[in-house]
Write a protein that holds these residues in place. Structure first.
Motif, PDB file in Angstrom:
ATOM      1  N   TYR A  86      13.018  78.539  15.748  1.00  0.00           N
ATOM      2  CA  TYR A  86      15.140  77.649  16.501  1.00  0.00           C
ATOM      3  C   TYR A  86      15.065  78.767  17.153  1.00  0.00           C
ATOM      4  N   GLU A  87      14.672  79.641  16.898  1.00  0.00           N
ATOM      5  CA  GLU A  87      14.890  80.942  18.077  1.00  0.00           C
ATOM      6  C   GLU A  87      14.641  80.758  19.567  1.00  0.00           C
ATOM      7  N   ALA A  88      13.050  79.677  19.159  1.00  0.00           N
ATOM      8  CA  ALA A  88      12.126  79.714  20.552  1.00  0.00           C
ATOM      9  C   ALA A  88      13.272  78.524  21.305  1.00  0.00           C
ATOM     10  N   ALA A  89      13.599  77.935  20.388  1.00  0.00           N
ATOM     11  CA  ALA A  89      14.727  76.179  21.042  1.00  0.00           C
ATOM     12  C   ALA A  89      15.816  76.866  21.294  1.00  0.00           C
ATOM     13  N   GLY A  90      16.519  78.345  21.280  1.00  0.00           N
ATOM     14  CA  GLY A  90      17.308  78.915  21.898  1.00  0.00           C
ATOM     15  C   GLY A  90      18.523  79.103  21.470  1.00  0.00           C
ATOM     16  N   ALA A  91      17.915  79.445  19.982  1.00  0.00           N
ATOM     17  CA  ALA A  91      19.445  79.074  18.488  1.00  0.00           C
ATOM     18  C   ALA A  91      19.714  80.771  18.770  1.00  0.00           C
ATOM     19  N   ASP A 134      29.028  81.560  26.246  1.00  0.00           N
ATOM     20  CA  ASP A 134      29.627  81.749  25.276  1.00  0.00           C
ATOM     21  C   ASP A 134      29.024  81.335  23.675  1.00  0.00           C
ATOM     22  N   LEU A 135      29.359  80.295  23.710  1.00  0.00           N
ATOM     23  CA  LEU A 135      29.937  79.436  22.231  1.00  0.00           C
ATOM     24  C   LEU A 135      28.373  80.208  21.527  1.00  0.00           C
ATOM     25  N   VAL A 136      28.845  80.372  20.701  1.00  0.00           N
ATOM     26  CA  VAL A 136      27.478  80.971  19.614  1.00  0.00           C
ATOM     27  C   VAL A 136      27.182  79.699  18.871  1.00  0.00           C
ATOM     28  N   LEU A 137      24.965  79.443  18.789  1.00  0.00           N
ATOM     29  CA  LEU A 137      24.643  78.530  18.080  1.00  0.00           C
ATOM     30  C   LEU A 137      23.693  79.113  17.342  1.00  0.00           C
ATOM     31  N   VAL A 138      25.008  78.923  16.348  1.00  0.00           N
ATOM     32  CA  VAL A 138      23.589  79.169  15.077  1.00  0.00           C
ATOM     33  C   VAL A 138      23.067  78.387  14.239  1.00  0.00           C
ATOM     34  N   ALA A 139      21.231  78.305  14.364  1.00  0.00           N
ATOM     35  CA  ALA A 139      20.345  77.879  13.344  1.00  0.00           C
ATOM     36  C   ALA A 139      20.141  78.415  11.638  1.00  0.00           C
ATOM     37  N   ARG A 140      20.479  77.118  11.108  1.00  0.00           N
ATOM     38  CA  ARG A 140      20.894  77.708  10.011  1.00  0.00           C
ATOM     39  C   ARG A 140      19.652  77.096   9.111  1.00  0.00           C
TER      40      ARG A 140
END
Ligand code: SPV
Ligand code: MG
Length: 290
Positions: free
Chosen positions: A175-180, A149-155
Motif C-alpha cells: 500500500y505504501e508502494a501504491a502511494g498511501a 496534501d489530502l492525507v490518504l491512509v491505507a488501513r
C-alpha cells in the motif's frame, strides 16, 4: 491552508496527531473543546447513532453529510473513515472527490471487501480484497484528490482477519508502494503486543496510524516511545460516553419520578446555549433586528 496541510503541519510540529471519535457536529465541537488535534469521523459511531450495525448499512451520503457538518462546526482537521471506499476503485474516484470537497484533512480506507463487518466483533466475517485490487483503489484515491496534501491512509485488516504479521507487513508495504501517505494497522488483541511487534518490524517510511480500542494499555506516552506512529485514533469514546451518560440519567429520572435528581450531573441549559452560539444570536439581534 487546506485541511490536509493543517493535518500535516500538526504532524510535523508535534510528531503525532491525536484524533478523537465523533458522530455529530456537537460531539465534534466537544472534541475540539477538549483540545484534541483532529476529529475521527467514525463509521462505527455514526452507525451506532443511527441505531444500526457497522456493516456498510449507513450510506456514503449519510456519512458524508455528517462529516461535512463536523468539518463546519469543529474547525479541526477531520479524518474521514470511508470504510472500504463504498465499492470498487471506480466508486473511490467519486468518494474522494466528494470528501475532499466536504473539507476533510485525511481519508482512511480499509482493505476489506464491501459490505464490511465491524472489526472488533468476536468471530466476525472478515473478508479482504486482493492486494492488487486495493492498490488500484489507492491509485484511484491519489488520482481523484486535487489537493496533494489530502492525507490518504491505507488501513490493513490483516491482523483483524487473523492472517498474521507477515501478511500485514506485506500489505502495508504494497500500500505504501501504491502511494498511501500513512498505514493504519488495526488489531483486536487485548494487549498491545501484536501491534508493537508490527510497529517494530515496519520498515517503510510511511507513519503508522493506530486505533487502540481493544488494548487500552496503549497510552499517548507509549505511542510516542514507539516513534513510528503519526496518527492515534481514540475510536469510539464519544458514542460510548454518551450511551453511558444517557442510560444513567434516564434510569435516574425513571427511578425518581422526576428530573430533580439529575440536574447536578448533566450539562446546564446555559452550557448548551453556549455550544449553540446563543451569545452571538443576542449580539446579532441588537445589531440587525430593527
Ligand atoms: C470506526 O470507528 O468506525 C473504526 C474503528 O473503523 S473500529 O470500529 O475499531 O474498527
Ligand atoms: Mg470504521
Amino acid at each position: 491552508m487546506t485541511a490536509g496541510a493543517k493535518f500535516r503541519d500538526v504532524l510535523a510540529k508535534r510528531g503525532l496527531v491525536e484524533a478523537m471519535a465523533a458522530h455529530s457536529p456537537l460531539s465534534a465541537m466537544l472534541v475540539a473543546e477538549a483540545g484534541f488535534d483532529a476529529i475521527w469521523a467514525s463509521g462505527f459511531e455514526l452507525s451506532a447513532m443511527y441505531g444500526v450495525p457497522d456493516v456498510s448499512v449507513v450510506s456514503m451520503t449519510q456519512h458524508l453529510d455528517m462529516t461535512r457538518a463536523m468539518v463546519d462546526r469543529s474547525g479541526l482537521p477531520v479524518v474521514a473513515d470511508i470504510d472500504t471506499g463504498f465499492g470498487n476503485a471506480i466508486n473511490v474516484l467519486y468518494v474522494i472527490e466528494q470528501y475532499e470537497r466536504a473539507g476533510v484533512a485525511a481519508i482512511v480506507m480499509e482493505d476489506k471487501s464491501f459490505p464490511k463487518v465491524t472489526s472488533l466483533i468476536a468471530g466476525g466475517r472478515q473478508e479482504m480484497v486482493r492486494i492488487e485490487e486495493f492498490q488500484g483503489k489507492i491509485d484511484a484515491a491519489r488520482a481523484a484528490r486535487k489537493d496533494k496534501d489530502l492525507v490518504l491512509v491505507a488501513r490493513t485488516e490483516a491482523l483483524i482477519a487473523g492472517l498474521g504479521q507477515d501478511e500485514a507487513l506485506k500489505r502495508a508495504r504494497a500500500y505504501e508502494a501504491a502511494g498511501a501517505d500513512m498505514i493504519l494497522v488495526h488489531s483486536k488483541q487485548k494487549t498491545p503486543d501484536e501491534i508493537e511487534a508490527f510497529v517494530k518490524a515496519w520498515d517503510g517510511k510511511a507513519p503508522i496510524a493506530l486505533v487502540p480500542t481493544a488494548y487500552p494499555q496503549m497510552t499517548v506516552a507509549r505511542v510516542r516511545e514507539l516513534r513510528k506512529i503519526g496518527l492515534l485514533i481514540w475510536g469510539n469514546h464519544a458514542v460510548r460516553a454518551s450511551v453511558g451518560a444517557m442510560r444513567k440519567t434516564f434510569a435516574q429520572i425513571r427511578k425518581d419520578g422526576g428530573i430533580h435528581g439529575v440536574e447536578a450531573s448533566i450539562a446546564t441549559v446555559e452550557d448548551v446555549f453556549d455550544l449553540q452560539g446563543m451569545g452571538k444570536v443576542r449580539d446579532d439581534e441588537k445589531r440587525f433586528l430593527r
